[in-house]
Design a protein around this motif. Structure first.
Motif, PDB file in Angstrom:
ATOM      1  N   TYR A 129       0.823  -1.209   0.000  1.00 21.86           N
ATOM      2  CA  TYR A 129       0.000   0.000   0.000  1.00 21.86           C
ATOM      3  C   TYR A 129       0.859   1.262   0.000  1.00 21.86           C
TER       4      TYR A 129
ATOM      5  N   GLN B  33      -7.656   1.753  -0.501  1.00 22.87           N
ATOM      6  CA  GLN B  33      -6.841   1.401  -1.660  1.00 22.87           C
ATOM      7  C   GLN B  33      -7.114   0.019  -2.244  1.00 22.87           C
ATOM      8  N   PHE B  34      -7.747  -0.880  -1.489  1.00 20.63           N
ATOM      9  CA  PHE B  34      -7.896  -2.260  -1.940  1.00 20.63           C
ATOM     10  C   PHE B  34      -9.219  -2.464  -2.669  1.00 20.63           C
TER      11      PHE B  34
ATOM     12  N   GLN C  98      -5.542   1.210   5.423  1.00 19.50           N
ATOM     13  CA  GLN C  98      -5.093   1.461   4.061  1.00 19.50           C
ATOM     14  C   GLN C  98      -5.962   0.715   3.045  1.00 19.50           C
ATOM     15  N   ALA C  99      -6.305  -0.533   3.360  1.00 21.41           N
ATOM     16  CA  ALA C  99      -7.091  -1.336   2.435  1.00 21.41           C
ATOM     17  C   ALA C  99      -8.470  -0.726   2.193  1.00 21.41           C
TER      18      ALA C  99
END
Length: 271
Positions: free
Chosen positions: A145, A186-187, A182-183
């Protein structure tokens, strides 16, 4: 008729391999299961690598390469496997239970690692079947990430029940202790099914060609761009060969540990 017996709870020591205990086993359906083993204190690996796993054979251990599904920081080693009724190893491996023992190779390796790719904006991880495993490792690694703005797992299977880890991935790894925040931003997870009704159907190549791969919430170009996109491939030989040929035609170059590029495959499973 072949009689399949349970894997022994104790196996003899072998100088070439470590002996590890099974921690848990999860059966997704009649064709697919996951399991985890104790991680030896000295065992180090990079997220995305594979290692040999096996059981004793008649004259020598039966060993097979398995991608590690757990991230490099995890305290256990997780694997995803198919069940082959007549397979020399998997016919026995699918019967393991907690506290059984397995052989574990001492030297993990592989090219499905961040170091084999140049930097970019979007990281696409294209997988079929159990080819999902190394991408589970990478998607739970904070380094990914930091290197990419968007991290996208595309998983193609024949049946809906083959979508292992679907709930965890749809939840954007919300229970992960290191990458959850973060996921969330961003995921992205794109499951697709080829032989049953599902909200996304079709092979990976068809999703790319039609543009369905790039619909919101993904941002960026509605196509694969060698200037900004990086690709990892793992799964069936057919998918890898077709997709690699397409990437080559678009100007992507294959990377390796010694020479990072714009896409990578696991050569140990292909050549």
């Amino acid at each position: 008729m072949n009689v399949i017996t349970r894997a022994p709870s104790l196996i003899p020591e072998h100088s070439a391999f470590q002996t590890v205990g099974v921690k848990w086993v999860r059966h997704w359906n009649e064709h697919l299961f996951s399991f985890a083993v104790d991680r030896p204190p000295s065992f180090r690996f990079r997220s995305g690598e594979f290692v040999m796993i096996g059981l004793p054979g008649e004259s020598r251990p039966l060993m097979r390469a398995y991608s590690i599904a757990s991230p490099a920081w995890a305290e256990e080693l997780e694997f995803l496997s198919i069940k082959v009724p007549d397979g020399p190893l998997t016919s026995r491996l699918q019967l393991i239970q907690p506290e059984d023992q397995l052989y574990l190779g001492k030297k993990p390796t592989g090219t499905l690692v961040a170091d084999a790719l140049l930097g970019g904006s979007r990281l696409f991880m294209f997988s079929t079947g159990t080819g999902l495993a190394p991408f589970l490792s990478l998607a739970r690694d904070p380094e990914i990430y930091d290197r990419f703005d968007q991290v996208i797992i595309v998983h193609s299977v024949r049946r809906v029940s083959d979508l292992a880890y679907k709930d965890e991935l749809l939840a954007q790894l919300a229970d992960d202790p290191l990458v959850a925040d973060q996921a969330l931003l961003q995921f992205h997870y794109i499951p697709t099914v080829t032989r049953e009704e599902f909200h996304t159907t079709g092979r990976i190549g068809a999703l790319i060609e039609s543009g369905r791969m790039f619909l919101p919430p993904l941002s960026g170009d509605p196509f694969l761009n060698p200037e900004t996109d990086r690709i990892m491939l793992c799964g069936s030989m057919e998918m890898i060969k077709e997709t690699a040929a397409m990437l080559d035609s678009l100007g992507f170059d294959e990377g390796s540990n010694n020479n990072p590029g714009r896409y990578v495959i696991e050569r140990a499973f292909v050549d």
